[in-house]
Design an enzyme around this catalytic site. Structure first.
Site, short mmCIF file in Angstrom:
data_model
loop_
_atom_site.label_atom_id
_atom_site.label_comp_id
_atom_site.label_asym_id
_atom_site.label_seq_id
_atom_site.Cartn_x
_atom_site.Cartn_y
_atom_site.Cartn_z
N ASN A 9 0.86 -1.20 0.00
CA ASN A 9 0.00 0.00 0.00
C ASN A 9 0.89 1.23 0.00
OD1 ASN A 9 -1.97 1.92 0.33
ND2 ASN A 9 -2.37 1.46 2.48
N TRP A 10 0.96 1.88 -1.16
CA TRP A 10 1.81 3.07 -1.27
C TRP A 10 1.16 4.31 -0.64
CZ3 TRP A 10 3.98 3.06 -7.01
CH2 TRP A 10 5.00 2.10 -7.10
N LYS A 11 -0.10 4.22 -0.31
CA LYS A 11 -0.84 5.38 0.22
C LYS A 11 -0.71 6.56 -0.75
CE LYS A 11 0.11 3.57 4.77
NZ LYS A 11 -0.25 3.66 6.14
N HIS A 99 -9.79 1.05 4.58
CA HIS A 99 -8.54 1.28 5.30
C HIS A 99 -8.80 2.28 6.44
CE1 HIS A 99 -4.43 2.46 6.17
NE2 HIS A 99 -4.04 1.38 5.52
N GLU A 101 -7.24 4.71 7.45
CA GLU A 101 -7.02 6.13 7.09
C GLU A 101 -8.21 6.69 6.34
OE1 GLU A 101 -3.21 5.49 5.27
OE2 GLU A 101 -2.36 5.02 7.24
N GLU A 148 -5.92 -5.02 10.50
CA GLU A 148 -4.93 -3.98 10.70
C GLU A 148 -5.25 -3.19 11.97
OE1 GLU A 148 -2.74 -2.81 6.93
OE2 GLU A 148 -4.55 -1.60 6.96
N GLY A 154 1.92 2.19 10.62
CA GLY A 154 2.90 3.25 10.46
C GLY A 154 3.60 3.65 11.74
N SER A 185 2.93 -2.28 10.42
CA SER A 185 4.38 -2.29 10.66
C SER A 185 5.03 -3.63 10.33
CB SER A 185 4.68 -1.85 12.10
OG SER A 185 4.22 -0.53 12.31
C1 PEP Z 1 -0.94 0.11 5.82
O1 PEP Z 1 -0.63 0.86 4.92
O2 PEP Z 1 -2.07 -0.35 5.89
C2 PEP Z 1 0.06 -0.26 6.81
C3 PEP Z 1 -0.18 -1.28 7.60
O3 PEP Z 1 1.18 0.50 6.86
P1 PEP Z 1 2.55 0.15 7.64
O4 PEP Z 1 3.02 -1.17 7.10
O5 PEP Z 1 3.48 1.26 7.28
O6 PEP Z 1 2.26 0.07 9.09
#
Ligand code: PEP
Length: 224
Positions: A9-11, A99, A101, A148, A154, A185
């Site tokens: 996931n590049w966001k 997600h 976010e 998640e 993050g 993470s």
């Molecule tokens: C995500 O983008 O959903 C995510 C889990 O990010 P990260 O791996 O940076 O925690």
């Protein structure tokens, strides 16, 4: 042996030239690399990157599928700024829905996410549906659920593989989800310990997908 599912996931990151450069470096790194099992790899990028990525993936012959990170809850029509599921399906095969976010910064509710799921499903997109815990409702038609925990995204603080396994076991029991992956993470150091758990079918790395080196390292870690 289970087929591992990895969705990077590049966001909201990368320009077009950075995205193309990522693919070229990833191609060089993986060209001599043989995995014992071939993971299903999906790269979820901003809408603006999907078409140039598609062209370059095809030119380089890389076995990566593309995903969007959001989809309109509506179909075609007067919804300024929205990108609908049929438009996404022209270019990508997958979409992330729900997600944390999107829930937090864009106020997406379970009802809205249900509409997004219906749109994505009817367009034929594969759905990666994110939930923060095992009590969040999972629509019955999604293809992959991503557990998640919000505090792990993050932050550099991942869940323990054992707890993630137990939460995922509950998600599998209460929902119709066939495949459930872990996100939060994920790093090259910890990825193998998540995959070793019997209930965990893959991972959703954010930060570790941003560079082709760290993403490649995740695949290497899974091969041992
Ligand atoms: C995500 O983008 O959903 C995510 C889990 O990010 P990260 O791996 O940076 O925690």
């Amino acid at each position: 042996m289970k087929q591992i599912f990895i969705a990077g996931n590049w966001k909201s990151n990368k320009t077009t030239s950075e995205a193309i450069e990522w693919l070229r470096e990833f191609k060089i790194k993986t060209s001599n690399f043989k995995l014992k099992t071939t993971p299903q790899v999906v790269l979820c990028a901003s809408f603006t990157l999907l078409y140039p990525l598609k062209k370059e993936i095809s030119r380089l012959g890389i076995p990566i599928k593309l995903g969007a990170q959001d989809v309109s809850p509506y179909g075609a029509g007067a919804y300024t700024g929205a990108v609908n599921a049929v438009q996404i399906k022209e270019i990508a095969d997958w979409v992330i829905i729900g997600h944390s976010e999107r829930r937090k910064f864009f106020s997406e509710t379970d009802e809205l996410l249900q509409q997004e799921v219906e749109q994505a499903k009817s367009a034929g997109l594969g759905i990666i549906y994110c939930v923060p815990d095992d009590t969040t409702i999972v629509p019955g038609t999604v293809d992959v659920v991503a557990y998640e925990p919000v505090w792990a995204i993050g932050t550099g603080k991942s869940d323990t593989p054992e707890n993630a396994n137990s939460v995922i076991q509950t998600i599998k029991t209460v929902s119709k989800a066939g495949r459930v992956i872990y996100g939060g993470s994920v790093t090259r150091e910890n990825v193998a310990s998540f995959i070793a758990q019997p209930m965990i079918d893959g991972v959703l790395p954010g930060g570790a997908s941003l560079s082709p080196e760290t993403f490649y390292d995740l695949l290497v870690a899974l091969a041992v």
